[in-house]
Design a protein around this motif. Structure first.
Motif, PDB file in Angstrom:
ATOM      1  N   PHE A   1       0.834  -1.203   0.000  1.00 28.70           N
ATOM      2  CA  PHE A   1       0.000   0.000   0.000  1.00 28.70           C
ATOM      3  C   PHE A   1       0.872   1.259   0.000  1.00 28.70           C
ATOM      4  O   PHE A   1       1.812   1.366   0.781  1.00 28.70           O
ATOM      5  N   VAL A   2       0.526   2.206  -0.882  1.00 24.07           N
ATOM      6  CA  VAL A   2       1.198   3.501  -0.917  1.00 24.07           C
ATOM      7  C   VAL A   2       0.150   4.593  -0.768  1.00 24.07           C
ATOM      8  O   VAL A   2      -0.795   4.672  -1.565  1.00 24.07           O
ATOM      9  N   SER A   3       0.299   5.400   0.255  1.00 25.34           N
ATOM     10  CA  SER A   3      -0.629   6.495   0.534  1.00 25.34           C
ATOM     11  C   SER A   3      -0.044   7.804   0.022  1.00 25.34           C
ATOM     12  O   SER A   3       1.139   8.090   0.204  1.00 25.34           O
ATOM     13  N   LEU A   4      -0.890   8.585  -0.623  1.00 26.00           N
ATOM     14  CA  LEU A   4      -0.503   9.919  -1.079  1.00 26.00           C
ATOM     15  C   LEU A   4      -1.610  10.877  -0.663  1.00 26.00           C
ATOM     16  O   LEU A   4      -2.772  10.687  -1.035  1.00 26.00           O
ATOM     17  N   ARG A   5      -1.240  11.889   0.119  1.00 24.11           N
ATOM     18  CA  ARG A   5      -2.247  12.812   0.641  1.00 24.11           C
ATOM     19  C   ARG A   5      -1.632  14.181   0.879  1.00 24.11           C
ATOM     20  O   ARG A   5      -0.415  14.325   0.956  1.00 24.11           O
ATOM     21  N   PHE A   6      -2.504  15.174   0.979  1.00 20.30           N
ATOM     22  CA  PHE A   6      -2.081  16.488   1.448  1.00 20.30           C
ATOM     23  C   PHE A   6      -2.145  16.505   2.976  1.00 20.30           C
ATOM     24  O   PHE A   6      -2.972  15.807   3.583  1.00 20.30           O
ATOM     25  N   ALA A   7      -1.286  17.270   3.609  1.00 22.77           N
ATOM     26  CA  ALA A   7      -1.295  17.389   5.066  1.00 22.77           C
ATOM     27  C   ALA A   7      -2.685  17.799   5.533  1.00 22.77           C
ATOM     28  O   ALA A   7      -3.307  18.704   4.970  1.00 22.77           O
ATOM     29  N   GLY A   8      -3.175  17.104   6.544  1.00 23.10           N
ATOM     30  CA  GLY A   8      -4.496  17.394   7.085  1.00 23.10           C
ATOM     31  C   GLY A   8      -5.600  16.545   6.517  1.00 23.10           C
ATOM     32  O   GLY A   8      -6.712  16.519   7.058  1.00 23.10           O
ATOM     33  N   GLU A   9      -5.345  15.836   5.419  1.00 19.62           N
ATOM     34  CA  GLU A   9      -6.337  14.931   4.843  1.00 19.62           C
ATOM     35  C   GLU A   9      -6.084  13.529   5.389  1.00 19.62           C
ATOM     36  O   GLU A   9      -5.149  12.845   4.970  1.00 19.62           O
ATOM     37  N   ASP A  10      -6.900  13.116   6.325  1.00 20.65           N
ATOM     38  CA  ASP A  10      -6.651  11.873   7.057  1.00 20.65           C
ATOM     39  C   ASP A  10      -7.659  10.780   6.726  1.00 20.65           C
ATOM     40  O   ASP A  10      -7.911   9.885   7.534  1.00 20.65           O
TER      41      ASP A  10
ATOM     42  N   ILE B   1       3.174   9.098   1.789  1.00 18.61           N
ATOM     43  CA  ILE B   1       3.750  10.309   1.204  1.00 18.61           C
ATOM     44  C   ILE B   1       2.783  11.450   1.487  1.00 18.61           C
ATOM     45  O   ILE B   1       1.604  11.378   1.121  1.00 18.61           O
ATOM     46  N   THR B   2       3.277  12.488   2.146  1.00 20.78           N
ATOM     47  CA  THR B   2       2.434  13.630   2.512  1.00 20.78           C
ATOM     48  C   THR B   2       2.951  14.888   1.830  1.00 20.78           C
ATOM     49  O   THR B   2       4.141  15.212   1.920  1.00 20.78           O
ATOM     50  N   LEU B   3       2.056  15.591   1.138  1.00 26.47           N
ATOM     51  CA  LEU B   3       2.389  16.845   0.471  1.00 26.47           C
ATOM     52  C   LEU B   3       1.867  18.009   1.307  1.00 26.47           C
ATOM     53  O   LEU B   3       0.777  17.937   1.869  1.00 26.47           O
ATOM     54  N   SER B   4       2.649  19.078   1.358  1.00 24.40           N
ATOM     55  CA  SER B   4       2.219  20.243   2.129  1.00 24.40           C
ATOM     56  C   SER B   4       1.645  21.336   1.246  1.00 24.40           C
ATOM     57  O   SER B   4       0.977  22.255   1.749  1.00 24.40           O
ATOM     58  N   ASP B   5       1.872  21.229  -0.076  1.00 27.12           N
ATOM     59  CA  ASP B   5       1.434  22.293  -0.983  1.00 27.12           C
ATOM     60  C   ASP B   5       1.086  21.660  -2.330  1.00 27.12           C
ATOM     61  O   ASP B   5       1.784  20.733  -2.784  1.00 27.12           O
ATOM     62  N   PRO B   6       0.027  22.120  -3.000  1.00 27.17           N
ATOM     63  CA  PRO B   6      -0.347  21.535  -4.300  1.00 27.17           C
ATOM     64  C   PRO B   6       0.770  21.573  -5.337  1.00 27.17           C
ATOM     65  O   PRO B   6       0.840  20.697  -6.208  1.00 27.17           O
ATOM     66  N   HIS B   7       1.653  22.562  -5.257  1.00 30.79           N
ATOM     67  CA  HIS B   7       2.745  22.639  -6.219  1.00 30.79           C
ATOM     68  C   HIS B   7       3.688  21.440  -6.117  1.00 30.79           C
ATOM     69  O   HIS B   7       4.401  21.120  -7.076  1.00 30.79           O
ATOM     70  N   GLU B   8       3.703  20.780  -4.965  1.00 33.27           N
ATOM     71  CA  GLU B   8       4.575  19.628  -4.784  1.00 33.27           C
ATOM     72  C   GLU B   8       4.134  18.438  -5.633  1.00 33.27           C
ATOM     73  O   GLU B   8       4.883  17.467  -5.789  1.00 33.27           O
ATOM     74  N   LEU B   9       2.937  18.515  -6.184  1.00 40.00           N
ATOM     75  CA  LEU B   9       2.465  17.422  -7.031  1.00 40.00           C
ATOM     76  C   LEU B   9       3.372  17.231  -8.236  1.00 40.00           C
ATOM     77  O   LEU B   9       3.546  16.111  -8.726  1.00 40.00           O
ATOM     78  N   ALA B  10       3.969  18.330  -8.720  1.00 33.83           N
ATOM     79  CA  ALA B  10       4.895  18.221  -9.852  1.00 33.83           C
ATOM     80  C   ALA B  10       6.051  17.283  -9.525  1.00 33.83           C
ATOM     81  O   ALA B  10       6.494  16.495 -10.376  1.00 33.83           O
ATOM     82  N   ALA B  11       6.541  17.348  -8.294  1.00 32.98           N
ATOM     83  CA  ALA B  11       7.638  16.472  -7.888  1.00 32.98           C
ATOM     84  C   ALA B  11       7.203  15.016  -7.811  1.00 32.98           C
ATOM     85  O   ALA B  11       8.022  14.108  -7.986  1.00 32.98           O
ATOM     86  N   GLU B  12       5.916  14.781  -7.537  1.00 33.63           N
ATOM     87  CA  GLU B  12       5.428  13.398  -7.463  1.00 33.63           C
ATOM     88  C   GLU B  12       5.523  12.705  -8.823  1.00 33.63           C
ATOM     89  O   GLU B  12       5.794  11.503  -8.899  1.00 33.63           O
ATOM     90  N   PHE B  13       5.264  13.461  -9.899  1.00 31.12           N
ATOM     91  CA  PHE B  13       5.400  12.852 -11.222  1.00 31.12           C
ATOM     92  C   PHE B  13       6.842  12.364 -11.428  1.00 31.12           C
ATOM     93  O   PHE B  13       7.076  11.257 -11.921  1.00 31.12           O
ATOM     94  N   PHE B  14       7.801  13.194 -11.028  1.00 33.50           N
ATOM     95  CA  PHE B  14       9.203  12.786 -11.161  1.00 33.50           C
ATOM     96  C   PHE B  14       9.513  11.620 -10.232  1.00 33.50           C
ATOM     97  O   PHE B  14      10.208  10.667 -10.618  1.00 33.50           O
ATOM     98  N   ARG B  15       9.018  11.692  -8.993  1.00 36.02           N
ATOM     99  CA  ARG B  15       9.308  10.610  -8.029  1.00 36.02           C
ATOM    100  C   ARG B  15       8.845   9.260  -8.601  1.00 36.02           C
ATOM    101  O   ARG B  15       9.583   8.268  -8.559  1.00 36.02           O
ATOM    102  N   TRP B  16       7.628   9.223  -9.131  1.00 32.65           N
ATOM    103  CA  TRP B  16       7.074   7.948  -9.599  1.00 32.65           C
ATOM    104  C   TRP B  16       7.752   7.477 -10.881  1.00 32.65           C
ATOM    105  O   TRP B  16       7.917   6.270 -11.091  1.00 32.65           O
ATOM    106  N   GLU B  17       8.139   8.417 -11.747  1.00 34.03           N
ATOM    107  CA  GLU B  17       8.864   8.011 -12.948  1.00 34.03           C
ATOM    108  C   GLU B  17      10.216   7.403 -12.582  1.00 34.03           C
ATOM    109  O   GLU B  17      10.612   6.349 -13.104  1.00 34.03           O
ATOM    110  N   ALA B  18      10.956   8.073 -11.685  1.00 34.56           N
ATOM    111  CA  ALA B  18      12.265   7.562 -11.277  1.00 34.56           C
ATOM    112  C   ALA B  18      12.123   6.248 -10.513  1.00 34.56           C
ATOM    113  O   ALA B  18      12.909   5.309 -10.711  1.00 34.56           O
TER     114      ALA B  18
END
Length: 214
Positions: A69-78, A97-114
């Motif tokens: 299981f891999v969880s992806l959420r914004f901080a505060g979404e429980d 994986i917890t994101l603090s800002d919507p702009h961090e979603l761009a990094a998720e695309f790179f994380r998953w590709e790598a």
């Protein structure tokens, strides 16, 4: 990305090859992209990882031990945290994986590709080629050319029609029960690759909307 990819590949080699996404509501659409990335890049040569997207998390006893299981959420979404806690307590591998800002979603695309590229190295498959995608393109071009010439799509004759359902298969069958039995008998332990694992996949070509889900 390196840690995630190593976990994806290493767990798959150990038979834990059903990568299940647990996404918070605002990130739910991300799963469709990540699903095709992992499935297309790694599903080759009798190996791969089966991504599971859009499934509501259940209790630990509802799952086999092949889940990761891999969880992806914004901080505060429980929304999934209690279910993930229970799964982790039951011994399932869980990555959060917890994101603090919507702009961090761009990094998720790179994380998953790598991560997917690294998982391919662990599984000894090339994540950058696409033999099945290219063969599908070739077949699609042939079908479109036939339509341009004849004005209609080729229609493969079914083995039989029962209760309004036509059955097309590469084996012989006389009724739906017989056809399903023949189909499921192919999913034997070991499978065609001899790796000790097998699964059945159902592809439903229907609109992905609330009505279909219901």
């Amino acid at each position: 990305a390196l840690a995630l990819g190593a976990a994806m590949g290493g767990l798959a080699l150990a038979g834990i090859d059903k990568l299940t996404y647990a996404l918070s509501p605002r990130l739910f659409p991300f799963g469709a992209w990540a699903e095709q990335l992992v499935a297309e890049s790694l599903g080759k040569e009798g190996r791969g990882i089966v991504p599971v997207d859009g499934e509501e998390l259940g209790a630990p006893e509802t799952y086999s031990k092949d889940r990761f299981f891999v969880s992806l959420r914004f901080a505060g979404e429980d929304d999934n945290e209690k279910a993930l806690d229970a799964l982790a307590a039951a011994g399932f591998p869980v990555v959060r994986i917890t994101l603090s800002d919507p702009h961090e979603l761009a990094a998720e695309f790179f994380r998953w590709e790598a991560a997917t590229a690294l998982a391919g190295a662990v599984l000894s498959v090339n994540p950058f080629d696409q033999p099945n995608v290219e063969s599908a393109k070739v077949q699609s071009r042939e079908v479109m050319a036939a339509y341009a010439k004849n004005g209609r799509l080729p229609d493969e004759a079914p083995l039989f029609v029962e209760k309004g359902m036509g059955v097309v298969a590469d084996f012989s069958a006389t009724n739906i029960s017989h056809a399903l039995a023949r189909f499921f008998s192919a999913a034997v332990p070991g499978g065609p690759s001899g790796n000790g694992r097998a699964y059945v996949s159902i592809h439903a070509y229907v609109p992905p909307d609330a009505g279909t889900d219901s």
